[in-house]
Design an enzyme around this catalytic site. Structure first.
Site, PDB file in Angstrom:
ATOM      1  N   HIS A  24      38.395 -17.837  42.588  1.00  0.00           N
ATOM      2  CA  HIS A  24      39.746 -17.916  43.556  1.00  0.00           C
ATOM      3  C   HIS A  24      39.536 -17.080  44.648  1.00  0.00           C
ATOM      4  CE1 HIS A  24      42.255 -15.928  42.011  1.00  0.00           C
ATOM      5  NE2 HIS A  24      42.602 -17.356  40.840  1.00  0.00           N
ATOM      6  N   HIS A  78      51.161 -21.142  30.785  1.00  0.00           N
ATOM      7  CA  HIS A  78      50.853 -20.732  31.681  1.00  0.00           C
ATOM      8  C   HIS A  78      50.151 -22.150  32.764  1.00  0.00           C
ATOM      9  CE1 HIS A  78      50.132 -18.871  35.749  1.00  0.00           C
ATOM     10  NE2 HIS A  78      48.817 -18.132  35.422  1.00  0.00           N
ATOM     11  N   GLU A  80      48.653 -22.803  35.567  1.00  0.00           N
ATOM     12  CA  GLU A  80      47.715 -22.409  36.415  1.00  0.00           C
ATOM     13  C   GLU A  80      46.480 -22.601  35.792  1.00  0.00           C
ATOM     14  OE1 GLU A  80      46.357 -18.513  38.576  1.00  0.00           O
ATOM     15  OE2 GLU A  80      45.769 -19.265  39.435  1.00  0.00           O
ATOM     16  N   ASP A  82      43.528 -23.315  35.811  1.00  0.00           N
ATOM     17  CA  ASP A  82      42.049 -22.832  34.604  1.00  0.00           C
ATOM     18  C   ASP A  82      42.769 -22.839  33.221  1.00  0.00           C
ATOM     19  OD1 ASP A  82      43.845 -20.608  35.069  1.00  0.00           O
ATOM     20  OD2 ASP A  82      43.007 -18.979  34.766  1.00  0.00           O
ATOM     21  N   HIS A 145      51.284 -14.447  34.730  1.00  0.00           N
ATOM     22  CA  HIS A 145      50.809 -14.713  36.348  1.00  0.00           C
ATOM     23  C   HIS A 145      51.521 -15.106  37.276  1.00  0.00           C
ATOM     24  CE1 HIS A 145      47.381 -15.670  38.986  1.00  0.00           C
ATOM     25  NE2 HIS A 145      47.841 -15.136  39.888  1.00  0.00           N
ATOM     26  N   ASP A 164      47.539 -14.593  30.124  1.00  0.00           N
ATOM     27  CA  ASP A 164      46.324 -14.034  31.497  1.00  0.00           C
ATOM     28  C   ASP A 164      46.399 -12.629  31.250  1.00  0.00           C
ATOM     29  OD1 ASP A 164      45.383 -15.798  33.210  1.00  0.00           O
ATOM     30  OD2 ASP A 164      46.982 -15.609  34.790  1.00  0.00           O
ATOM     31  N   TYR A 192      39.993  -6.838  36.975  1.00  0.00           N
ATOM     32  CA  TYR A 192      41.070  -7.872  36.616  1.00  0.00           C
ATOM     33  C   TYR A 192      42.276  -7.418  36.869  1.00  0.00           C
ATOM     34  CZ  TYR A 192      42.984 -11.474  33.809  1.00  0.00           C
ATOM     35  OH  TYR A 192      44.715 -13.089  33.217  1.00  0.00           O
ATOM     36  N   HIS A 225      41.976 -14.728  28.927  1.00  0.00           N
ATOM     37  CA  HIS A 225      40.006 -14.871  29.263  1.00  0.00           C
ATOM     38  C   HIS A 225      39.798 -13.534  28.418  1.00  0.00           C
ATOM     39  CE1 HIS A 225      41.369 -16.864  33.432  1.00  0.00           C
ATOM     40  NE2 HIS A 225      42.021 -17.039  32.578  1.00  0.00           N
TER      41      HIS A 225
HETATM   42 FE1  FEO Z   1      46.964 -17.192  36.010  1.00  0.00          FE
HETATM   43 FE2  FEO Z   1      44.493 -17.389  34.290  1.00  0.00          FE
HETATM   44  O1  FEO Z   1      45.324 -18.355  35.452  1.00  0.00           O
END
Ligand code: FEO
Length: 395
Positions: A24, A78, A80, A82, A145, A164, A192, A225
C-alpha cells in the site's frame, strides 16, 4: 514447509512473500512475510492468518501438523487484510474452531467479511484462555496498528505474539533474528517503524510501559511480519523506545525536486552551507528516492529542508506526494525549512510552508526563493541558509 519451531508444540505456519515491492505505497524492496502460528496443546489454536492469495499455502502448512477439524480456536490479533484476508477460507476448513478477537476486532471482521462473523467471541485486556498446559493472555493494543489490534501472550512459554508491532517487511529464509544479517534486520525494522508506526509513537511508549508494569517476562517476540526475536527481544523493544522518543542526530535531510536545475543548484549550495557547520547532511531528490526511504532518513534527523520549483503556481507534484505522506506521519522534534525557484508568480514555497504549518510542524522562516536561475549571490544566500539551519540544530 520448513519445520519452524518456536518452542515444543508452537510452530510458525506463515508464508514468505518474496517479491512484493509495493505494500500500500510502502516500497518493500526486500519483500515481506505474513506470520501465523499454530499452538498444539490439549486444545489447538491458530494465531492469525495471512493475505488472501496465500490461503492455500497457509492451509498446507497447517495440515502438515494438524487436521483442520482439530483446531479449536482461531485468534485474530488484527483485521487488516494482510492478516485476515484468508480467514473466511480458513474458517470454513476449521469448522469446529471458535474465532476470538477483541470487540473492535469483531466489529471490523463483520464490516470486512459480513454477518457470519457475528459469532466471534470477544476478549479484552487481561482475559485468559486455557489450552491445556498453556494459557493465552490477551492485551488490547489499539492503533498498533489499527483500532482492532491486540497482542496474544503465551504465559508458560513467555512468548509475545505482537502482530504488526516489532515487525519488518523483510523476506528471508531465516525465520529468527539470529539467522539473518543484523544490519539489514535493523535497517528494515527502522524503515517499518518510520513508515507505519511513527504517528503512534506516544501510544507505543505507553504500551511498552504497560507491558513492563505488568511484569510479564518475554523470552520471544513473534510478530506477524519478518523475523521472530528469540536471541535478543530487548534489542527491538529498546529500538522502539528510542524511535518513539524521536531521539535525533546532528543530521539534516534535504529533500527536493527540480525542473530545469535551479532548485537542484540551490539544494547543493544549502548542503555545502550545512556541511560547513559540521553536521551530517543528505541530499535526496524525490524522483530518485522513494518516499519510503526518505521518511526513514527523516526519523532520526533534526532538520528537514524541502525544495520545489513552481509549476502552474503550485509545488511540483512529487512534493505534493511527499508532503501529504510526511504530514500524515507527523514525525516530532524536527525543524522544517523551505526553498524553491519560480519563473514569474511563484507559489511552490508558499504552498509548502502553509502545508507544514497546518500540520503543526516547527517551520524556520523566512524561506528562500530564487527567480529563474540562481546567480552567484543567490547561491551564497543558499549557502548561508544551510549554515543558519545547521547552527540552529546545534544550539
Ligand atoms: Fe496493519 Fe500487517 O497489517
Amino acid at each position: 514447509m520448513p519445520n519452524v519451531v518456536l518452542k515444543e508444540g508452537i510452530n510458525w505456519v506463515g508464508v514468505v512473500d518474496w517479491n512484493i515491492r509495493d505494500f500500500h505505497g510502502y516500497v518493500t524492496s526486500r519483500g515481506t512475510s505474513y506470520n501465523a502460528y499454530l499452538i498444539r496443546d490439549e486444545k489447538t489454536a491458530l494465531i492469525d492468518t495471512v493475505k488472501c492469495n496465500f490461503a492455500e499455502e497457509l492451509a498446507r502448512n497447517v495440515e502438515e501438523l494438524v487436521n483442520f477439524e482439530k483446531i479449536d480456536y482461531i485468534i485474530v490479533n488484527h483485521v487488516e487484510m494482510d492478516h485476515s484476508g484468508s480467514l473466511p477460507e480458513i474458517a470454513k476448513l476449521a469448522k469446529n474452531a471458535k474465532i476470538i478477537a477483541c470487540q473492535r476486532g469483531k466489529d471490523a471482521l463483520i464490516e470486512h467479511y459480513g454477518a457470519e462473523f457475528s459469532k466471534v467471541e470477544v476478549v479484552k485486556t487481561g482475559d485468559e484462555l486455557k489450552l491445556g498446559k498453556r494459557t493465552l493472555r490477551f492485551l488490547e493494543t489499539p492503533m498498533l496498528h489499527w483500532p482492532d489490534s491486540m497482542f496474544t501472550y503465551i504465559v508458560e512459554d513467555k512468548i509475545l505474539m505482537s502482530n504488526d508491532a516489532f515487525g519488518e517487511h523483510y523476506a528471508s529464509s531465516g525465520r529468527f533474528d539470529d539467522e539473518v544479517d543484523q544490519q539489514v534486520l535493523m535497517e528494515e525494522a527502522k524503515t517499518y517503524y518510520a513508515n507505519i508506526l511513527t504517528p503512534f509513537a506516544s501510544l507505543i511508549i505507553r504500551k511498552v510501559q504497560e507491558v513492563v508494569q505488568m511484569g510479564i517476562p518475554i523470552e520471544i517476540i513473534a510478530p506477524d511480519h519478518g523475523v521472530i526475536w528469540r536471541k535478543d527481544p530487548s534489542k527491538i523493544i529498546n529500538a522502539y523506545l528510542q524511535w518513539s522518543s524521536f531521539v535525533s542526530a546532528q543530521k539534516v535531510i534535504i529533500v527536493f525536486d527540480t525542473m530545469w536545475g535551479s532548485t537542484d543548484k540551490m539544494a547543493r549550495a544549502i548542503e555545502e552551507g550545512a556541511a560547513y557547520e559540521g553536521v551530517d547532511v543528505k541530499v535526496l531528490k524525490l524522483r530518485a528516492t522513494d518516499n519510503t526511504d526518505i521518511v526513514t532518513e527523516i526519523l532520526d534527523a533534526k532538520a528537514v529542508i524541502v525544495g520545489s520549483p513552481t509549476l502552474n503556481s503550485q509545488m511540483f507534484p512529487t512534493l505534493g506526494s511527499f508532503l501529504t505522506y510526511i504530514t500524515g506521519l507527523k514525525p516530532k522534534g524536527k525543524l522544517w525549512a523551505f526553498f524553491g525557484s519560480y519563473g514569474w508568480g511563484g507559489g511552490a514555497v508558499r504552498g509548502m510552508v502553509e502545508m507544514a504549518k497546518k500540520a503543526g510542524f516547527d517551520v524556520y522562516e523566512p524561506a528562500i526563493e530564487v527567480k529563474y536561475v540562481p546567480d552567484v549571490d543567490d547561491l551564497k544566500n543558499c549557502f548561508d541558509f544551510g549554515r543558519q539551519i545547521a547552527r540552529k540544530i546545534k544550539a
